[in-house]
Design a protein around this motif. Structure first.
Motif, PDB file in Angstrom:
ATOM      1  N   GLU A 288     -11.794  16.938 -67.314  1.00 25.22           N
ATOM      2  CA  GLU A 288     -12.604  17.073 -68.529  1.00 25.22           C
ATOM      3  C   GLU A 288     -12.897  15.683 -69.064  1.00 25.22           C
ATOM      4  N   VAL A 289     -14.184  15.384 -69.187  1.00 25.98           N
ATOM      5  CA  VAL A 289     -14.627  14.035 -69.513  1.00 25.98           C
ATOM      6  C   VAL A 289     -15.375  14.038 -70.838  1.00 25.98           C
ATOM      7  N   ASP A 290     -14.845  13.324 -71.827  1.00 23.53           N
ATOM      8  CA  ASP A 290     -15.571  13.148 -73.078  1.00 23.53           C
ATOM      9  C   ASP A 290     -16.807  12.289 -72.819  1.00 23.53           C
ATOM     10  N   PHE A 291     -17.962  12.799 -73.226  1.00 20.37           N
ATOM     11  CA  PHE A 291     -19.212  12.059 -73.052  1.00 20.37           C
ATOM     12  C   PHE A 291     -19.275  10.927 -74.066  1.00 20.37           C
ATOM     13  N   GLU A 292     -19.436   9.710 -73.542  1.00 18.76           N
ATOM     14  CA  GLU A 292     -19.577   8.522 -74.368  1.00 18.76           C
ATOM     15  C   GLU A 292     -20.983   7.968 -74.158  1.00 18.76           C
ATOM     16  N   PRO A 293     -21.943   8.266 -75.056  1.00 15.50           N
ATOM     17  CA  PRO A 293     -23.304   7.757 -74.878  1.00 15.50           C
ATOM     18  C   PRO A 293     -23.305   6.238 -74.727  1.00 15.50           C
TER      19      PRO A 293
ATOM     20  N   ARG B 226     -22.097   4.744 -72.082  1.00 10.81           N
ATOM     21  CA  ARG B 226     -21.050   4.352 -71.136  1.00 10.81           C
ATOM     22  C   ARG B 226     -21.154   5.153 -69.841  1.00 10.81           C
ATOM     23  N   GLU B 227     -22.370   5.587 -69.519  1.00  4.34           N
ATOM     24  CA  GLU B 227     -22.547   6.454 -68.355  1.00  4.34           C
ATOM     25  C   GLU B 227     -22.158   5.753 -67.052  1.00  4.34           C
ATOM     26  N   GLU B 228     -22.557   4.500 -66.889  1.00  6.72           N
ATOM     27  CA  GLU B 228     -22.251   3.793 -65.641  1.00  6.72           C
ATOM     28  C   GLU B 228     -20.753   3.606 -65.469  1.00  6.72           C
ATOM     29  N   GLU B 229     -20.069   3.220 -66.548  1.00  8.01           N
ATOM     30  CA  GLU B 229     -18.622   3.035 -66.489  1.00  8.01           C
ATOM     31  C   GLU B 229     -17.905   4.360 -66.218  1.00  8.01           C
ATOM     32  N   THR B 230     -18.421   5.452 -66.798  1.00  6.86           N
ATOM     33  CA  THR B 230     -17.828   6.768 -66.560  1.00  6.86           C
ATOM     34  C   THR B 230     -17.964   7.156 -65.094  1.00  6.86           C
ATOM     35  N   ALA B 231     -19.153   6.944 -64.539  1.00  2.90           N
ATOM     36  CA  ALA B 231     -19.373   7.263 -63.128  1.00  2.90           C
ATOM     37  C   ALA B 231     -18.433   6.466 -62.228  1.00  2.90           C
ATOM     38  N   GLU B 232     -18.217   5.202 -62.557  1.00  3.56           N
ATOM     39  CA  GLU B 232     -17.320   4.366 -61.761  1.00  3.56           C
ATOM     40  C   GLU B 232     -15.880   4.865 -61.840  1.00  3.56           C
ATOM     41  N   ALA B 233     -15.479   5.327 -63.021  1.00  7.93           N
ATOM     42  CA  ALA B 233     -14.122   5.835 -63.180  1.00  7.93           C
ATOM     43  C   ALA B 233     -13.898   7.121 -62.392  1.00  7.93           C
ATOM     44  N   LEU B 234     -14.944   7.930 -62.259  1.00 13.04           N
ATOM     45  CA  LEU B 234     -14.845   9.205 -61.557  1.00 13.04           C
ATOM     46  C   LEU B 234     -14.920   9.052 -60.035  1.00 13.04           C
ATOM     47  N   ALA B 235     -15.582   8.016 -59.583  1.00 10.90           N
ATOM     48  CA  ALA B 235     -15.979   7.905 -58.177  1.00 10.90           C
ATOM     49  C   ALA B 235     -14.849   7.973 -57.160  1.00 10.90           C
ATOM     50  N   PRO B 236     -13.658   7.433 -57.417  1.00 16.24           N
ATOM     51  CA  PRO B 236     -12.658   7.379 -56.343  1.00 16.24           C
ATOM     52  C   PRO B 236     -11.996   8.705 -55.982  1.00 16.24           C
TER      53      PRO B 236
ATOM     54  N   TRP C 108     -12.634   3.576 -73.666  1.00 17.96           N
ATOM     55  CA  TRP C 108     -12.312   4.089 -74.995  1.00 17.96           C
ATOM     56  C   TRP C 108     -12.180   2.980 -76.035  1.00 17.96           C
ATOM     57  N   SER C 109     -12.525   3.349 -77.257  1.00 16.75           N
ATOM     58  CA  SER C 109     -12.364   2.442 -78.387  1.00 16.75           C
ATOM     59  C   SER C 109     -11.652   3.099 -79.557  1.00 16.75           C
ATOM     60  N   MET C 110     -11.650   4.431 -79.626  1.00 10.59           N
ATOM     61  CA  MET C 110     -11.021   5.134 -80.729  1.00 10.59           C
ATOM     62  C   MET C 110      -9.501   5.215 -80.541  1.00 10.59           C
ATOM     63  N   PRO C 111      -8.734   5.042 -81.606  1.00  8.32           N
ATOM     64  CA  PRO C 111      -7.280   5.149 -81.492  1.00  8.32           C
ATOM     65  C   PRO C 111      -6.813   6.469 -80.879  1.00  8.32           C
ATOM     66  N   TYR C 112      -7.517   7.576 -81.187  1.00 11.28           N
ATOM     67  CA  TYR C 112      -7.121   8.882 -80.643  1.00 11.28           C
ATOM     68  C   TYR C 112      -7.036   8.823 -79.127  1.00 11.28           C
ATOM     69  N   HIS C 113      -8.029   8.216 -78.478  1.00 14.64           N
ATOM     70  CA  HIS C 113      -8.041   8.118 -77.023  1.00 14.64           C
ATOM     71  C   HIS C 113      -7.034   7.078 -76.523  1.00 14.64           C
ATOM     72  N   LEU C 114      -7.036   5.930 -77.150  1.00  9.59           N
ATOM     73  CA  LEU C 114      -6.209   4.831 -76.657  1.00  9.59           C
ATOM     74  C   LEU C 114      -4.721   5.159 -76.738  1.00  9.59           C
ATOM     75  N   GLU C 115      -4.315   5.889 -77.767  1.00 17.05           N
ATOM     76  CA  GLU C 115      -2.910   6.262 -77.905  1.00 17.05           C
ATOM     77  C   GLU C 115      -2.438   7.171 -76.772  1.00 17.05           C
TER      78      GLU C 115
ATOM     79  N   ALA D 208     -25.921  14.480 -72.441  1.00 22.40           N
ATOM     80  CA  ALA D 208     -24.830  14.639 -71.473  1.00 22.40           C
ATOM     81  C   ALA D 208     -25.300  15.407 -70.249  1.00 22.40           C
ATOM     82  N   ALA D 209     -26.033  16.481 -70.475  1.00 21.57           N
ATOM     83  CA  ALA D 209     -26.521  17.298 -69.359  1.00 21.57           C
ATOM     84  C   ALA D 209     -27.444  16.499 -68.450  1.00 21.57           C
ATOM     85  N   GLN D 210     -28.211  15.598 -69.033  1.00 21.11           N
ATOM     86  CA  GLN D 210     -29.224  14.865 -68.275  1.00 21.11           C
ATOM     87  C   GLN D 210     -28.682  13.653 -67.533  1.00 21.11           C
ATOM     88  N   THR D 211     -27.431  13.285 -67.777  1.00 19.95           N
ATOM     89  CA  THR D 211     -26.875  12.103 -67.111  1.00 19.95           C
ATOM     90  C   THR D 211     -26.588  12.325 -65.637  1.00 19.95           C
TER      91      THR D 211
END
Length: 264
Positions: free
Chosen positions: A89-94, A96-106, A54-61, A150-153
């Protein structure tokens, strides 16, 4: 079968409570409304393990909670025999697909719900909105282009409130055929949540849902409850909406494997 596959695990006053006891309150509410199975989909940006996304204050807070109690609470409720599924529920961050997959994996997700709440630093359902920034038509173009990406990732099993972009501004004519053509490989959520938003309409709109049915896109059902008392709220209207588009089945997930069950 009736499922409610979009809800956030909270106390009755909407404060965060990721406990088995909180899960059981939702289970009780679901039983009272005739819901066969529920799925929890807490926002991934609440969890400190995903802070690098995340980079937006909304998420980081909001990114201050440990994910482990959430996962453990739902897994333990499953072990006790409750009809619940573990989702996120995962906000799609164009980009950042690889990082998202890594966060979900465990974690042992039953399904991953994709959503888009922000694009280009502007809100889709929050102000300042993308509609205010670029106008309705351009906002819709950007939103549906991102939804297709998002659907195609391959990251997501289902897409939440797929026409959320209608939050601000009137609905306009759109090329729903092209939109739906980009969404193969995921289910679409038919949600009653929009009935309680400023526009007062179900998600998705009838034209999008009918085109999805014509192209064989499966569906889930959702209330987007943020408190146990809203589990299954107006889900009968979501079922009617799905049936009007020609749907006779609903998607059920188990460890990211999908199957179809008769729509109750």
């Amino acid at each position: 079968m009736i499922v409610d596959y979009h809800m956030h695990l909270r106390a009755p006053d909407e404060t965060i409570e990721h406990t088995v006891e909180a899960v059981e309150r939702y289970v009780e509410a679901a039983a009272q409304r005739g819901i066969d199975e529920i799925g929890f989909t807490e926002h991934i940006y609440y969890f400190e393990q995903t802070r690098a996304l995340w980079s937006m204050p909304y998420h980081l807070e909001r990114c201050v909670y440990d994910i482990e109690p959430y996962v453990d609470a739902v897994v333990e409720a499953k072990r006790r025999g409750h009809p619940v599924k573990l989702g996120i529920e995962v906000d799609f961050e164009p980009g950042r697909e690889e990082e998202t997959a890594e966060a979900l994996a465990p974690y042992p997700w039953d399904y991953v719900l994709g959503s888009i709440h922000f694009l280009d630093g502007s809100g889709i359902d929050a102000e300042p909105s993308l509609v205010d920034s670029v106008g309705v038509e351009e906002a819709w173009r950007r939103y549906y282009a991102a939804l297709g990406l998002a659907a195609q990732t391959g990251l997501f099993d289902s897409l939440a409130h797929p026409d959320l972009v209608k939050m601000f501004g009137e609905e306009i004519d759109w090329d729903w055929d092209a939109v739906v053509a980009s969404l193969h490989g995921v289910a679409l959520e038919v949600s009653s949540a929009g009935l309680h938003k400023r526009h007062g309409r179900l998600y998705p709109n009838p034209a999008l849902l009918s085109e999805a049915r014509a192209r064989g896109i499966p569906i889930t059902l959702a209330s987007d409850a943020h408190v146990p008392q809203n589990v299954g709220r107006d889900l009968d209207r979501a079922v009617e909406h799905a049936r009007a588009a020609g749907y006779e089945t609903v998607t059920v997930f188990d460890r990211r494997e999908a199957r179809q069950e008769p729509l109750g």
